[in-house]
Design an enzyme around this catalytic site. Sequence first.
Site, PDB file in Angstrom:
ATOM      1  N   HIS A 112       4.280  -5.315   0.904  1.00  0.00           N
ATOM      2  CA  HIS A 112       3.096  -5.464   2.023  1.00  0.00           C
ATOM      3  C   HIS A 112       3.791  -5.668   3.280  1.00  0.00           C
ATOM      4  O   HIS A 112       4.737  -6.122   3.699  1.00  0.00           O
ATOM      5  CB  HIS A 112       2.283  -6.706   1.369  1.00  0.00           C
ATOM      6  CG  HIS A 112       2.934  -8.097   1.397  1.00  0.00           C
ATOM      7  ND1 HIS A 112       3.267  -8.767   2.696  1.00  0.00           N
ATOM      8  CD2 HIS A 112       3.455  -8.645   0.483  1.00  0.00           C
ATOM      9  CE1 HIS A 112       3.723  -9.915   2.171  1.00  0.00           C
ATOM     10  NE2 HIS A 112       4.175  -9.868   0.895  1.00  0.00           N
ATOM     11  N   GLU A 156       3.496 -11.417  -6.828  1.00  0.00           N
ATOM     12  CA  GLU A 156       4.836 -11.987  -6.352  1.00  0.00           C
ATOM     13  C   GLU A 156       5.346 -13.092  -7.450  1.00  0.00           C
ATOM     14  O   GLU A 156       4.545 -13.630  -8.227  1.00  0.00           O
ATOM     15  CB  GLU A 156       4.580 -12.687  -4.893  1.00  0.00           C
ATOM     16  CG  GLU A 156       5.900 -13.262  -4.401  1.00  0.00           C
ATOM     17  CD  GLU A 156       7.056 -12.403  -4.237  1.00  0.00           C
ATOM     18  OE1 GLU A 156       7.462 -11.910  -5.177  1.00  0.00           O
ATOM     19  OE2 GLU A 156       7.572 -12.162  -3.025  1.00  0.00           O
ATOM     20  N   GLY A 170       7.851  -8.826  -1.655  1.00  0.00           N
ATOM     21  CA  GLY A 170       9.478  -9.006  -1.124  1.00  0.00           C
ATOM     22  C   GLY A 170      10.177  -9.013  -2.326  1.00  0.00           C
ATOM     23  O   GLY A 170      11.217  -8.569  -2.767  1.00  0.00           O
TER      24      GLY A 170
END
Length: 190
Positions: free
Chosen positions: A11, A86, A150
Amino acid sequence: MSYPELYILRHGETEWNAENRMQGGLNSPLTAKGEGDARRQGEILAGLDLDGFQFLCSPQGRAFQTAGIALTRIADRITTDDRLREIGVGEWQGRLRSELSVDGPVRDGPDGPIAMYEHAPGGEGFAALEARCRDFLGDLKGPSVLVTHGITSRMLRSILLGQGRDTLGQLPGGQGNVFHLRDGVQIELT
């Protein structure tokens, strides 16, 4: 194990990324830069032949917002999958990284010190994240574009590259990435 061809997007920058704050399962909206990151990802993907690809996204707002911008002219359908969320950071959700510490050496990177994600009190940890990502990859039926986060992106890529989770900190990161993975080879598209 053999995996299908993948494009993995992280993102765009969020308000909390800009503040250096841990997000985990919480969410903050994309910044203007993050929206630009997503538009750039869309431009990269628009130049590719994605015929036959499926489009999968984390259900978390920042990833879904990115997918909406990046894939709007490309994908007829975007499916969410909770396994792309995440890594959970437990008690550290919403906290500034500068307020937190872990024992031992930590190497900082574009996603902050990777060790923080492993040692967050009440967090998910890398072993559970790896199991979740392996389960997700094992269920893929064909070439796909993934929009995720991430640390989840790093874990997916470490599996696809045949590396161990100890290499997470060595993989490139940062917001707005597009990684192409095919036959155990990773290329970052810019």
